[in-house]
Structures are given as C-alpha cells and as structure tokens.
Design a protein around this motif. Structure first.
Motif, PDB file in Angstrom:
ATOM      1  N   GLY A  67      48.186 -14.808  62.921  1.00  0.00           N
ATOM      2  CA  GLY A  67      48.366 -15.215  64.302  1.00  0.00           C
ATOM      3  C   GLY A  67      47.072 -15.628  64.976  1.00  0.00           C
ATOM      4  N   SER A  68      47.167 -15.920  66.264  1.00  0.00           N
ATOM      5  CA  SER A  68      46.013 -16.368  67.041  1.00  0.00           C
ATOM      6  C   SER A  68      44.940 -15.284  67.061  1.00  0.00           C
ATOM      7  N   GLY A  69      43.695 -15.713  66.899  1.00  0.00           N
ATOM      8  CA  GLY A  69      42.581 -14.775  66.935  1.00  0.00           C
ATOM      9  C   GLY A  69      42.455 -13.920  65.697  1.00  0.00           C
TER      10      GLY A  69
ATOM     11  N   PHE B 262      55.277 -14.896  55.335  1.00  0.00           N
ATOM     12  CA  PHE B 262      55.188 -13.807  56.304  1.00  0.00           C
ATOM     13  C   PHE B 262      54.292 -14.284  57.441  1.00  0.00           C
ATOM     14  N   GLY B 263      54.844 -14.382  58.636  1.00  0.00           N
ATOM     15  CA  GLY B 263      54.088 -14.887  59.774  1.00  0.00           C
ATOM     16  C   GLY B 263      53.996 -13.869  60.886  1.00  0.00           C
ATOM     17  N   ALA B 264      52.828 -13.817  61.532  1.00  0.00           N
ATOM     18  CA  ALA B 264      52.621 -12.938  62.683  1.00  0.00           C
ATOM     19  C   ALA B 264      52.190 -13.784  63.864  1.00  0.00           C
ATOM     20  N   SER B 265      52.707 -13.445  65.039  1.00  0.00           N
ATOM     21  CA  SER B 265      52.346 -14.144  66.270  1.00  0.00           C
ATOM     22  C   SER B 265      52.561 -15.650  66.099  1.00  0.00           C
ATOM     23  N   THR B 266      51.534 -16.478  66.395  1.00  0.00           N
ATOM     24  CA  THR B 266      51.704 -17.927  66.252  1.00  0.00           C
ATOM     25  C   THR B 266      51.955 -18.327  64.804  1.00  0.00           C
TER      26      THR B 266
ATOM     27  N   ARG C 200      62.015 -19.495  49.927  1.00  0.00           N
ATOM     28  CA  ARG C 200      63.195 -18.643  49.764  1.00  0.00           C
ATOM     29  C   ARG C 200      63.448 -17.690  50.928  1.00  0.00           C
ATOM     30  N   ALA C 201      62.408 -17.299  51.657  1.00  0.00           N
ATOM     31  CA  ALA C 201      62.611 -16.311  52.724  1.00  0.00           C
ATOM     32  C   ALA C 201      61.435 -16.369  53.691  1.00  0.00           C
ATOM     33  N   VAL C 202      61.711 -16.020  54.949  1.00  0.00           N
ATOM     34  CA  VAL C 202      60.680 -15.955  55.989  1.00  0.00           C
ATOM     35  C   VAL C 202      60.821 -14.631  56.720  1.00  0.00           C
ATOM     36  N   VAL C 203      59.678 -13.986  56.983  1.00  0.00           N
ATOM     37  CA  VAL C 203      59.660 -12.789  57.822  1.00  0.00           C
ATOM     38  C   VAL C 203      58.662 -13.023  58.950  1.00  0.00           C
ATOM     39  N   SER C 204      59.085 -12.730  60.160  1.00  0.00           N
ATOM     40  CA  SER C 204      58.229 -12.836  61.344  1.00  0.00           C
ATOM     41  C   SER C 204      58.003 -11.434  61.892  1.00  0.00           C
ATOM     42  N   ARG C 205      56.696 -11.066  62.075  1.00  0.00           N
ATOM     43  CA  ARG C 205      56.385  -9.753  62.649  1.00  0.00           C
ATOM     44  C   ARG C 205      55.677  -9.939  63.980  1.00  0.00           C
ATOM     45  N   GLY C 206      56.350  -9.517  65.053  1.00  0.00           N
ATOM     46  CA  GLY C 206      55.792  -9.733  66.383  1.00  0.00           C
ATOM     47  C   GLY C 206      55.504 -11.198  66.620  1.00  0.00           C
ATOM     48  N   GLY C 207      56.378 -12.051  66.125  1.00  0.00           N
ATOM     49  CA  GLY C 207      56.096 -13.472  66.052  1.00  0.00           C
ATOM     50  C   GLY C 207      56.552 -14.273  67.254  1.00  0.00           C
ATOM     51  N   ARG C 208      56.101 -15.531  67.234  1.00  0.00           N
ATOM     52  CA  ARG C 208      56.503 -16.491  68.254  1.00  0.00           C
ATOM     53  C   ARG C 208      57.329 -17.601  67.595  1.00  0.00           C
TER      54      ARG C 208
END
Length: 453
Positions: free
Chosen positions: A271-273, A343-347, A363-371
């Motif tokens: 994510g950002s920062g 696996f994506g976080a925030s942005t 095959r799959a996407v996971v967003s943690r605290g994502g936008r």
C-alpha cells in the motif's frame, strides 16, 4: 519443412521464450508417439525446449555448441563446433576472410575449452542421453545464421539419431533451406518478413542465465522421474533470494521465496507509504510460506517515484507494474507452472484487482484493509475469486469494501476481523487476516482451473 510466413508486426511477437515454447510444442505434437528426445541449445533455447519436452513428456538435455569467430572480427561466424569433435565451417566466410588453417585450429582450441567448461556447468557428469535409434528434436529460441544449429544437428547425427528434427519459434525463410540436407524435418512457428534479428520477435528477450539453464535441465532430467509427475511438481529445494525486476528501465527490488513443492505463488502489492520491507506483509508472507505457498514481495515504485504522492495513488500505473512482475515471475524456473494469486493492502489492493481484471489467469485475490474502490472502472471485469478482509474498527474502509463487493461479479466474500483497525495493529488481528488469506489461496490456487471447478 514447416513454417508460417507473416509480415513483421507487433502482433506476431512472442511474449517470452516460454510462450514461444508452448506455441512450438503444438507444432511438434505429431512427434509424441516417436518417443523423442529433446536437445536444447543453451542458453536461450533451454526455456523454449523445456516447454516442448514438457508437452511431449520427453527427456530434455542440453547440446552445447560454440560459434567460431573470424580472428579479426569474432562476432562474424566462420563456423561452429559441437560435442564429440563436431566442426562446421562456412567455406565462403573462410575464403573471403582469408582465414588460415592455423587460425581455424587456434579458434577451435579456444572455443573447445569453453565448450567443455559449459558442458560441465550445465550437465556436470551427465553424458548426453542415448540417442541411437531415437527421433531427436533440436530446439533453439530462433534461427539466425544457422551455423551453431547445424553443429547441434550434426552432434545428434553423430550420436546415432535415427531422425533429426529442427524446431524453433522464429527464423527467416531463406535460412530454413540451409538445413534440408541434414534435418529430416524443419519446424518453425513463424517466418516473418522482413527478418532482422531473433530478439525482434519477442516482447521480453532477456538473457537466460546459467542458473536458469541448470534449474530447467534438472527439473526435466530423466533422473527426476519424468514418467509420472510434471516438471513443476518436483521442486525439492527452497528458493529464498533477493531479486531485481526491470520495469520501464527501472530496477525494482524484491524478494522471492519458494518452498519445496509449492502449491502456488502469491505476489504482494503493498500500500501507500509501504514497500517490500513492510513488516505486516512480511508476516503474512511468512504465514503463507508455512502453508506451502511461494511469495514474491517487490517494490511497485522506485524510491524517487514513491516521493510523488500522485504515483502512490496511480492505481493503473501500479497495476501495470504488477502485471509485468507477474510475467517476470512466470519466467523464473522455480515458478514454472505455479498458479498465481495477488495479495494487496491499502492502495495495493486496488492495483491487484485492476491487474486481475487484465489477466484472467490470476487465480485468486485477497485484499487486506484495502481500497478496492480505487479499481472502480475494472471491478466488474475481475474473474478471480476475491476475498476482502477489513477490520470492524475501520468504518470508512469497511463501507468502501461493502460498496466494492456489490460491484464484483466474480466469486467473492467480505471477512470482517473483530477489533481490528486499518493497519491490523491490534494483538492477533493480523495473524487472523493471514489465516484467512491462506485459507482462501489454498482453496483457489494449485488445483483445477476455474472452468473445471
């Protein structure tokens, strides 16, 4: 003799050597019943040949050849040498360059020493496989002048091959005629006009390294029990290394970790920062690794780019970087054949979803605290099963995730972690998110394709 004439254009380029190998494998499929042996010309021919051997369920080995350069202009080939004392000379070049017999002998001695060194590097103590009576397919990543290929074909003949086939993804039409006297069949996927150089017909034509050659040959070696298992299922050692991914002429740093018999590869979009060094993403990566998943963490932006906040929130730019890194990962020998998840976080979650919309093989996407809302224009095109993980003490982001979930058309779930705020800093909350992510990835990658589920 086969070949497909095409006019030069961007549309005929191969993405990389692996894609070229898969295209070539379709054209040699009729040889499967001949129980062929595939010989690759290192180094660039090995990734191509790996895909051919894999499709044919055939043994793969290297056949080492070396160009003989004119003494005063070594890049100009006057011939080539191969294993077993094979030597090929271009009499026209030798005559025009006025190369003496002593100069030829000196060049051969020099290149013979290098040839023997490379044989030891690539094969160690392994001899060439028994070729007597076999159909042998000699594979390179393209045909240029053809002297090294001719030497490789002669090596196959000298070792008793009953039938010799030359196979390459690309080459000029006129070069194909040079091999009619030595090859029983010449198979070339594309013969574009005009033809200038092999690399012109690949989107990605980075040099193949000695390490890649050794890994691919080891994975496809008959000693690796080829008969029952696919090459990518026989990874027995841990890969744990820093990597550099070149994107837009920038060197972006990353870390690749592949456990033995990895179930799949998860690529992280921070994510950002943040960066590849994010302690939160590294904790999640460690958790996934313990569950048999490979991980790639890398910097989406260079340090100079990250200073500009506009870049940090340019989700389309980040998604493009993620897609390039995905193609890079698929070319790594330790990742061949692995299903890929994001696996994506925030942005980074927005970038992961945007990239997944562009690449339906994810095959799959996971967003943690994502936008995920930042991928708004592309949300409806995402086909990969998507898990949105949000803390219940992160009300604004939770609302954005609810809205994004309503716009997703793929299989998806929204998991709310009790007591977690945006960064999942509360005791046990990040571990819970990592467990949820691991369950999701193991449920959706490493098994049947989406169409088969």
């Amino acid at each position: 003799m086969n070949g497909n004439d095409r006019h030069g254009s961007r549309q005929v380029r191969f993405e990389d050597r692996r894609e070229a190998g898969r295209a070539l494998a379709q054209l040699v499929a009729h040889l499967r019943d001949d129980d062929p042996v595939v010989l690759a010309i290192p180094r660039g021919g090995v990734p191509v040949a790996f895909e051919v051997a894999r499709a044919l369920d055939s043994p793969l080995e290297s056949v080492v050849v070396r160009k003989l350069g004119v003494p005063f202009q070594r890049e100009l080939a006057m011939g080539a040498i191969g294993e077993g004392g094979v030597r090929v000379l271009d009499s026209d070049v030798v005559r025009l360059a006025q190369v003496t017999a002593d100069e030829i002998a000196a060049a051969e001695a020099r290149e013979r020493a290098e040839l023997n060194r490379r044989v030891r590097v690539y094969r160690g103590d392994r001899p060439l496989p028994a070729l007597t009576g076999h159909t042998v397919i000699v594979v390179d990543d393209g045909i240029a002048t053809g002297s090294t290929i001719r030497a490789a074909l002669l090596v196959a003949r000298a070792h008793g091959a009953a039938r010799v086939v030359l196979a390459a993804p690309v080459g000029p039409t006129e070069a194909l005629e040079k091999f009619a006297d030595i090859a029983d069949e010449v198979i070339v996927a594309r013969t574009p006009t005009p033809f200038v150089a092999i690399g012109q017909w690949y989107e990605h034509f980075e040099p193949t390294t000695d390490d890649e050659v050794r890994e691919l040959l080891a994975a496809a070696s008959p000693a690796a029990t080829l008969s029952s298992a696919s090459p990518e299922s026989r990874r027995t050692s841990v890969v744990d290394t820093d990597v550099t991914i070149v994107i837009d002429r920038l060197e972006l740093l990353g870390h690749l970790r592949v456990p033995p018999d990895a179930a799949g590869l998860v690529i992280f979009a921070h994510g950002s920062g943040s960066s590849r060094l994010s302690p939160r993403n590294r904790l999640v990566a460690d958790s996934l690794h313990q569950r048999g998943l490979a991980t790639l963490l890398f910097d989406l932006l260079s340090p100079a780019e990250a200073v500009d906040r506009g870049n940090v929130f340019d989700v389309e730019l980040l998604a493009v970087r993620l897609l390039v890194a995905t193609r890079w990962a698929r070319r790594q020998p330790s990742c061949v054949g692995l299903d890929i998840g994001y696996f994506g976080a925030s942005t980074g979650a927005g970038a992961a979803l945007w990239a997944a919309a562009e690449d339906p093989t994810v095959r799959a996407v996971v967003s943690r605290g994502g936008r995920p809302d930042l991928a708004g224009p592309r949300l409806g095109a995402v086909k990969a099963p998507t898990l949105l993980i949000v803390g219940d003490d992160d009300p604004i982001v939770l609302a954005l995730n609810h809205d994004a979930a309503d716009r997703l058309r793929c299989e998806h779930e929204l998991a709310v972690v009790p007591g977690a705020t945006h960064l999942f800093e509360e005791p046990g909350t990040l571990e819970r998110a990592a467990d949820l992510a691991g369950d999701w990835f193991l449920r959706h990658i490493g098994g049947a394709s989406t169409d088969e589920r």
